[in-house]
Design an enzyme around this catalytic site. Structure first.
Site, PDB file in Angstrom:
ATOM      1  N   SER A  43      -5.341   7.813   4.267  1.00 39.56           N
ATOM      2  CA  SER A  43      -6.257   7.427   3.052  1.00 39.56           C
ATOM      3  C   SER A  43      -7.493   7.688   3.110  1.00 39.56           C
ATOM      4  O   SER A  43      -8.067   7.559   4.479  1.00 39.56           O
ATOM      5  CB  SER A  43      -5.922   5.785   2.680  1.00 39.56           C
ATOM      6  OG  SER A  43      -6.893   5.297   2.010  1.00 39.56           O
ATOM      7  N   TYR A  89      -3.917  -2.121   6.755  1.00 34.16           N
ATOM      8  CA  TYR A  89      -3.685  -0.678   6.113  1.00 34.16           C
ATOM      9  C   TYR A  89      -4.551   0.342   6.576  1.00 34.16           C
ATOM     10  O   TYR A  89      -3.837   1.437   7.096  1.00 34.16           O
ATOM     11  CB  TYR A  89      -4.148  -1.074   4.555  1.00 34.16           C
ATOM     12  CG  TYR A  89      -3.911   0.143   3.823  1.00 34.16           C
ATOM     13  CD1 TYR A  89      -2.494   0.670   3.339  1.00 34.16           C
ATOM     14  CD2 TYR A  89      -4.905   0.855   3.189  1.00 34.16           C
ATOM     15  CE1 TYR A  89      -2.129   1.961   2.879  1.00 34.16           C
ATOM     16  CE2 TYR A  89      -4.598   2.130   2.374  1.00 34.16           C
ATOM     17  CZ  TYR A  89      -3.263   2.410   2.105  1.00 34.16           C
ATOM     18  OH  TYR A  89      -3.057   3.549   1.338  1.00 34.16           O
TER      19      TYR A  89
HETATM   20  P1  NAP Z   1       3.332   3.525  -5.084  1.00 32.20           P
HETATM   21  O1  NAP Z   1       2.984   3.912  -6.530  1.00 32.20           O
HETATM   22  O2  NAP Z   1       3.408   2.292  -4.899  1.00 32.20           O
HETATM   23  O3  NAP Z   1       4.809   4.271  -4.791  1.00 32.20           O
HETATM   24  C1  NAP Z   1       5.311   4.102  -3.473  1.00 32.20           C
HETATM   25  C2  NAP Z   1       6.371   4.792  -3.155  1.00 32.20           C
HETATM   26  O4  NAP Z   1       6.977   4.531  -1.587  1.00 32.20           O
HETATM   27  C3  NAP Z   1       7.506   4.249  -4.089  1.00 32.20           C
HETATM   28  O5  NAP Z   1       8.303   5.608  -4.566  1.00 32.20           O
HETATM   29  C4  NAP Z   1       8.384   3.558  -3.268  1.00 32.20           C
HETATM   30  O6  NAP Z   1       9.799   3.604  -3.465  1.00 32.20           O
HETATM   31  C5  NAP Z   1       8.379   4.192  -1.715  1.00 32.20           C
HETATM   32  N1  NAP Z   1       8.348   3.373  -0.564  1.00 32.20           N
HETATM   33  C6  NAP Z   1       7.877   2.161  -0.417  1.00 32.20           C
HETATM   34  N2  NAP Z   1       8.409   1.629   0.862  1.00 32.20           N
HETATM   35  C7  NAP Z   1       9.276   2.644   1.119  1.00 32.20           C
HETATM   36  C8  NAP Z   1      10.131   2.488   2.333  1.00 32.20           C
HETATM   37  N3  NAP Z   1      10.215   1.435   3.001  1.00 32.20           N
HETATM   38  N4  NAP Z   1      11.067   3.483   2.299  1.00 32.20           N
HETATM   39  C9  NAP Z   1      11.058   4.528   1.421  1.00 32.20           C
HETATM   40  N5  NAP Z   1      10.439   4.455   0.486  1.00 32.20           N
HETATM   41  C10 NAP Z   1       9.461   3.562   0.418  1.00 32.20           C
HETATM   42  O7  NAP Z   1       2.284   4.412  -4.136  1.00 32.20           O
HETATM   43  P2  NAP Z   1       1.253   5.611  -4.195  1.00 32.20           P
HETATM   44  O8  NAP Z   1      -0.053   5.039  -4.625  1.00 32.20           O
HETATM   45  O9  NAP Z   1       2.060   6.672  -5.036  1.00 32.20           O
HETATM   46  O10 NAP Z   1       1.243   6.114  -2.774  1.00 32.20           O
HETATM   47  C11 NAP Z   1       1.745   6.904  -1.894  1.00 32.20           C
HETATM   48  C12 NAP Z   1       1.011   7.270  -0.677  1.00 32.20           C
HETATM   49  O11 NAP Z   1      -0.260   7.459  -0.934  1.00 32.20           O
HETATM   50  C13 NAP Z   1       1.026   6.072   0.418  1.00 32.20           C
HETATM   51  O12 NAP Z   1       1.208   6.540   1.686  1.00 32.20           O
HETATM   52  C14 NAP Z   1      -0.415   5.552   0.069  1.00 32.20           C
HETATM   53  O13 NAP Z   1      -0.965   4.666   1.187  1.00 32.20           O
HETATM   54  C15 NAP Z   1      -1.204   6.596  -0.069  1.00 32.20           C
HETATM   55  N6  NAP Z   1      -2.484   6.513  -0.861  1.00 32.20           N
HETATM   56  C16 NAP Z   1      -2.534   5.861  -1.950  1.00 32.20           C
HETATM   57  C17 NAP Z   1      -3.695   5.736  -2.745  1.00 32.20           C
HETATM   58  C18 NAP Z   1      -3.875   5.253  -4.117  1.00 32.20           C
HETATM   59  O14 NAP Z   1      -4.901   5.075  -4.598  1.00 32.20           O
HETATM   60  N7  NAP Z   1      -2.707   5.122  -4.895  1.00 32.20           N
HETATM   61  C19 NAP Z   1      -4.923   6.038  -1.822  1.00 32.20           C
HETATM   62  C20 NAP Z   1      -5.009   6.671  -0.614  1.00 32.20           C
HETATM   63  C21 NAP Z   1      -3.573   6.852  -0.299  1.00 32.20           C
HETATM   64  P3  NAP Z   1      10.629   2.382  -3.885  1.00 32.20           P
HETATM   65  O15 NAP Z   1      10.144   1.885  -5.320  1.00 32.20           O
HETATM   66  O16 NAP Z   1      12.187   2.633  -3.927  1.00 32.20           O
HETATM   67  O17 NAP Z   1      10.424   1.193  -3.106  1.00 32.20           O
END
Ligand code: NAP
Length: 248
Positions: free
Chosen positions: A143, A156
Site C-alpha cells: 500500500s 496496517y
Molecule cells: P476490499 O474491497 O475490502 O476487498 C477485500 C477482499 O479480500 C474481499 O474479496 C475479501 O473477501 C477478501 N478477504 C478478506 N479477508 C480474507 C481472507 N482471510 N481470506 C481470503 N480472502 C479474504 O479491499 P480492497 O480495497 O479491494 O483491497 C485489496 C487489497 O488492496 C488489499 O490487500 C488492500 O490492503 C490493498 N490496498 C487497498 C487500498 C484501497 O484504498 N482500497 C489501498 C492500498 C492497498 P470476503 O468478502 O469473502 O471476505
C-alpha cells in the site's frame, strides 16, 4: 456470442469476490487467463463474478479459502491444479485494514491484520514458490501508506512493509525459474476497505491529495497488475510499483 476461450495460463487471485481483486480477476480473464476467484466469506459475490466471466467466454472457478489458514491455501492450490492443470500466476490481493492509533490498538486487531495481511500473503507465497510453473508471476499487495506513514495506519502499514520485504527476498530465492515477484502499492482506491467508516469530508480530502485529483478505481489497479503478468512486464522483478496518481 459466447465463445469459450482456450486456457493459456492460470491465475489465482486472492480476495477477488469484491473490490480491487474482483477487477483484477475480471481483467485477467479478459486477457485470457483462467482465474480462481478466491474469497473468505462472500460466496454469492464470488459465484456471480465467476458466472459473468464464464458468460463472456472465460474460465473462472470460485474457491473459498481463508488465506490465513495454511492448509486451506494448500488445498486451494491443489484444487486449481486439478481443475486447470497448474498455476502460473498468484495475485496476492486479499487484505484487511483496521485504523487506530498505536496507543489505542487492541491485541485482536494486531493479530487479525498480521494473520490475514502478513501470514495470509506468506502462506500463498510459500505455496506458489513450491508449485508455480516455470515463467510464472507473483504480484503481492502492499500500500502507498508504507510511504505516507500517516497516524492511525501503524499496524496496517507495518504488515504491508513486511510484504515489500518478502517480495524482494522471494524474487531472489526464485532465481533460475524465470518467475518474477513484484508488489503493487495502491493509493486510496474506491472500495469498501477504503470508503467504509470514513466521513465524506475525509474521503473528499483524500480524493484530492494526488495531483491527478481523484480516487483510484479498482480498474486502475487491475491495469497495473495486468502489465506485470503480461509478457511486456517480464523484465520487472523484485520491485514495488506505487499505483496512486502521484500521491507519493
Ligand atoms: P476490499 O474491497 O475490502 O476487498 C477485500 C477482499 O479480500 C474481499 O474479496 C475479501 O473477501 C477478501 N478477504 C478478506 N479477508 C480474507 C481472507 N482471510 N481470506 C481470503 N480472502 C479474504 O479491499 P480492497 O480495497 O479491494 O483491497 C485489496 C487489497 O488492496 C488489499 O490487500 C488492500 O490492503 C490493498 N490496498 C487497498 C487500498 C484501497 O484504498 N482500497 C489501498 C492500498 C492497498 P470476503 O468478502 O469473502 O471476505
Amino acid at each position: 456470442m459466447n465463445i469459450t476461450k482456450e486456457i493459456k495460463q492460470v491465475a489465482i487471485v486472492t480476495g477477488s469476490s469484491r473490490g480491487i481483486g474482483a477487477a483484477v480477476a475480471e481483467r485477467l480473464a479478459n486477457d485470457g487467463f483462467a482465474v480462481v476467484i478466491n474469497y473468505a466469506g462472500s460466496a454469492t459475490e464470488a459465484e456471480e463474478l465467476a458466472a459473468k466471466i464464464e458468460k463472456n467466454g472465460g474460465h473462472a472457478l470460485p474457491l473459498q479459502a481463508d488465506v490465513s489458514d495454511p492448509s486451506a491455501v494448500a488445498a486451494m492450490f491443489a484444487k486449481t491444479e486439478e481443475v486447470f492443470g497448474g498455476v502460473d500466476v498468484l495475485v496476492n490481493n486479499a487484505g484487511i485494514m483496521a485504523l487506530s492509533s498505536i496507543a489505542e490498538t487492541d491485541d485482536a486487531s494486531v493479530d487479525r491484520q498480521i494473520d490475514i495481511n502478513f501470514k495470509g500473503s506468506f502462506n500463498t507465497m510459500r505455496e506458489a514458490a513450491r508449485r508455480l510453473r516455470q515463467g510464472g508471476r507473483i504480484v503481492n499487495f502492499s500500500s502507498s501508506v508504507v510511504g505516507m506513514l500517516q497516524p492511525t495506519y501503524g499496524v496496517y502499514a507495518g504488515t504491508k512493509a513486511a510484504i515489500e520485504a518478502l517480495t524482494s527476498i522471494l524474487a531472489k530465492e526464485l532465481r533460475g525459474r524465470n518467475i518474477t515477484v513484484n508488489a503493487i502499492a495502491p493509493g486510496p482506491t474506491a472500495t469498501a476497505l477504503f470508503l467504509n467508516g470514513k466521513p465524506q469530508e475525509v474521503i473528499d480530502r483524500l480524493s484530492k491529495l494526488a495531483p491527478l485529483e481523484r480516487l483510484g478505481q479498482p480498474a486502475d489497479i487491475a491495469a497495473a497488475v495486468a502489465f506485470l503478468v503480461d509478457p511486456d512486464g517480464a523484465w520487472i522483478n523484485g520491485q514495488v510499483l506505487r499505483a496512486n496518481g502521484g500521491i507519493i
